[in-house]
Design an enzyme around this catalytic site. Structure first.
Site, short mmCIF file in Angstrom:
data_model
loop_
_atom_site.label_atom_id
_atom_site.label_comp_id
_atom_site.label_asym_id
_atom_site.label_seq_id
_atom_site.Cartn_x
_atom_site.Cartn_y
_atom_site.Cartn_z
CE LYS A 1 -33.53 53.80 53.00
NZ LYS A 1 -34.00 55.03 52.52
CG HIS B 1 -36.55 66.26 52.23
ND1 HIS B 1 -36.79 65.83 53.50
CD2 HIS B 1 -37.09 65.32 51.41
CE1 HIS B 1 -37.44 64.68 53.47
NE2 HIS B 1 -37.63 64.35 52.21
CB CYS C 1 -44.56 50.06 48.07
SG CYS C 1 -43.63 51.02 49.30
CG HIS D 1 -40.59 53.10 51.66
ND1 HIS D 1 -40.56 53.13 50.28
CD2 HIS D 1 -40.54 54.39 52.07
CE1 HIS D 1 -40.53 54.39 49.88
NE2 HIS D 1 -40.51 55.17 50.94
CE LYS E 1 -40.19 60.08 60.70
NZ LYS E 1 -41.40 59.86 59.93
CG HIS F 1 -34.52 63.99 55.83
ND1 HIS F 1 -33.76 64.03 54.69
CD2 HIS F 1 -35.40 62.98 55.66
CE1 HIS F 1 -34.16 63.09 53.85
NE2 HIS F 1 -35.18 62.44 54.42
CB CYS G 1 -41.01 48.30 49.75
SG CYS G 1 -40.13 49.69 49.00
CB CYS H 1 -42.84 53.57 46.35
SG CYS H 1 -41.33 52.80 46.93
N1 MSP Z 1 -43.20 63.58 46.50
C1 MSP Z 1 -42.25 62.88 45.74
C2 MSP Z 1 -41.70 63.74 44.60
C3 MSP Z 1 -42.70 64.25 43.65
S1 MSP Z 1 -41.97 65.32 42.49
C4 MSP Z 1 -43.10 65.50 41.29
C5 MSP Z 1 -41.10 62.45 46.62
N2 MSP Z 1 -40.94 63.12 47.76
S2 MSP Z 1 -39.76 62.87 48.83
O1 MSP Z 1 -40.09 63.68 49.97
O2 MSP Z 1 -39.56 61.49 49.05
O3 MSP Z 1 -38.49 63.50 48.19
C6 MSP Z 1 -37.58 62.77 47.42
C7 MSP Z 1 -36.46 63.68 47.05
O4 MSP Z 1 -35.90 64.29 48.23
C8 MSP Z 1 -35.27 63.03 46.37
O5 MSP Z 1 -35.46 62.82 44.99
C9 MSP Z 1 -34.20 64.04 46.66
O6 MSP Z 1 -34.38 65.18 45.87
C10 MSP Z 1 -34.49 64.40 48.10
N3 MSP Z 1 -33.88 63.46 49.03
C11 MSP Z 1 -34.53 62.78 50.02
N4 MSP Z 1 -33.63 62.03 50.71
C12 MSP Z 1 -32.41 62.21 50.18
C13 MSP Z 1 -31.12 61.72 50.49
N5 MSP Z 1 -30.90 60.90 51.51
N6 MSP Z 1 -30.10 62.13 49.71
C14 MSP Z 1 -30.26 63.01 48.68
N7 MSP Z 1 -31.46 63.47 48.36
C15 MSP Z 1 -32.56 63.08 49.07
O7 MSP Z 1 -40.37 61.57 46.24
#
Ligand code: MSP
Length: 464
Positions: free
Chosen positions: A289, A23, A128, A149, A292, A20, A146, A131
């Protein structure tokens, strides 16, 4: 910072959901930085990938009635397709189910074990799944929910292996003080430092006895390696021998893993530390935030299909100062599209090209050479919105120049002056195309093409 090489990483995202806008935000940031340093002549290496193990992924696969490996294979295809659509020019995409990754993770943990960094003990706690982390009761809301989540944590008890994280507390404080690993922004450095100075670190449960979808512990095949350890090691396995990274990007949700557990694992095995980790803010959608259940998850591909990839890439980094939380609103997006892109840049470009054609100005495109120190400084400091503001100041100035000079009158009264004006505007546009290139690679390409060929087409067509 060593300008000769620039190795940048994003987190590897969980393979249970499609990308999304959050990411995309981190990944586009890394792409901008990598493209920028490549232009400055650095040898760049940009690493991203997918986090494919753990309970959360296994459950998602089950929900989709798919074998986990097949499920993550499909997700990897989707991620790669989306990144390519968004013009993300990564150099390596690690998947944690790749054999070279799995082999290395097993060797790494075996080394920790052999070095006496790991011991076995009983563990019970609240887990969790979202997380993939044990939580303390005080971290959770009422009903053991949590806060991130909004799901209930499960009581889990297991006989597992622990990494002696507590042993590294002093050393971690030292590396923070000496800035051997830089943590930015400063507010985040303070947060980690305060935490490390106050709270005694607990050893880290580094294996799982009940999670099958993971990398087996080499000396105890009943157990798998904790998905966070597996995931963090992607930065080494994906690095193609270029260790250590110049810059690791992530949002605040996972910075403690990167600021505490990650350096401790590296210290325990004698690896060099990353030069810098940078924690950017969290993006909300219309002030809420993304989730889904709220149905407000923004798909970067859908947006790009309407406005163009570059408009999205531009908006995110002009609108939100990097490092701060920010909001995505379609309203703001449309405003900036019209004002900054279609009007300021698009019109300027078109006006100048039309005049070049109309007044038969002789000018040839040359590769821009000027150095813009202030913009460079902003880019080096990861102040992208400042950088873009400076570029837009040049655009505004060029537009004002045209308005003041009244070219159509000059054509009669002073053709020489007109020639100079348009030539200098064309030179500015070459510079501008070069400056916007890391943010908007496709637009830059179109601009250069048109400057070279006299073909005129709108850079940012008007939307209905
Ligand atoms: N898989 C773990 C990371 C492992 S790294 C060794 C993880 N994945 S995640 O899919 O949840 O991705 C988290 C990351 O996605 C955040 O740290 C950020 O880089 C990005 N983001 C996800 N949602 C976000 C927002 N709403 N806003 C900004 N960045 C976001 O955690």
């Amino acid at each position: 910072m060593d300008y000769g090489r620039f190795f940048i990483t994003t987190p590897i995202y969980y393979a249970n959901e499609i990308p999304h806008i959050g990411h995309a935000y981190t990944t586009i940031a890394a792409d901008i930085i990598s493209r920028y340093w490549k232009k400055r002549g650095a040898e760049t290496f940009f690493l991203t990938g997918l986090d494919e193990h753990g309970l959360k992924i296994a459950q998602a696969a089950q929900k989709n009635k798919k074998d986990p490996q097949k499920f993550v294979d499909e997700m990897a295809i989707k991620y790669k397709a989306d990144w390519s659509f968004l013009n993300i020019d990564y150099d390596n995409f690690v998947r944690t189910t790749d054999k070279y990754h799995v082999d290395f993770v097993q060797k790494f943990i075996q080394k920790l074990y052999d070095n006496g960094e790991i011991y076995k003990d009983k563990y019970s706690g609240l887990y969790c799944i979202g997380c993939e982390e044990y939580k303390l009761p005080e971290e959770l809301g009422r009903g053991l929910i949590c806060p991130l989540h909004k799901t209930k944590c499960q009581m889990v008890e297991e006989d597992i292996y622990f990494f002696r994280l507590s042993k590294y507390q002093k050393q971690l404080i030292e590396i923070m003080q000496s800035k051997k690993m830089i943590i930015e922004p400063e507010s985040r450095w303070n947060e980690v430092f305060r935490f490390l100075s106050k709270e005694p670190l607990k050893d880290l449960a580094i294996t799982r006895s009940k999670v099958e979808w993971g990398i087996p512990v080499p000396w105890d095949k009943e157990q798998t390696i904790y998905v966070w350890v597996d995931a963090l090691l992607n930065y080494i396995t994906g690095s193609r021998g270029l260790w250590p990274p110049t810059l690791q990007l992530m949002a605040k949700d996972i910075f403690r893993f990167h600021a505490i557990i990650w350096p401790a694992l590296l210290l325990a095995t004698g690896y060099e530390l990353p030069e810098k980790i940078f924690i950017h803010g969290f993006m909300t959608v219309n002030g809420q935030k993304m989730s889904k259940s709220l149905g407000n998850v923004i798909d970067p591909i859908e947006i790009s299909k309407v406005y163009g990839v570059d408009a999205l890439r531009y908006f995110l980094f002009r609108e939100i100062p990097f490092g701060q939380d920010g909001d995505f609103s379609l309203d703001r997006f449309e405003k900036r599209y019209r004002a900054d892109l279609a009007n300021d840049l698009g019109n300027l470009f078109q006006r100048v090209l039309v005049m070049k054609d109309k007044f038969k100005i002789k000018w040839e495109y040359k590769i821009p050479q000027k150095i813009f120190h202030e913009i460079n400084q902003a880019m080096e400091d990861l102040r992208f919105s400042d950088g873009l503001n400076l570029i837009w100041a040049m655009i505004t100035e060029a537009n004002q120049q045209i308005e003041m000079a009244r070219p159509w009158e000059l054509a009669e009264s002073n053709p020489k002056k007109l020639q100079n004006l348009i030539t200098s505007l064309l030179d500015s546009l070459s510079e501008i195309s070069n400056l916007v290139a890391p943010f908007m690679p496709e637009t830059a390409r179109k601009m250069i093409n048109q400057l070279k060929t006299d073909k005129i087409e709108p850079l940012f067509p008007r939307k209905k």
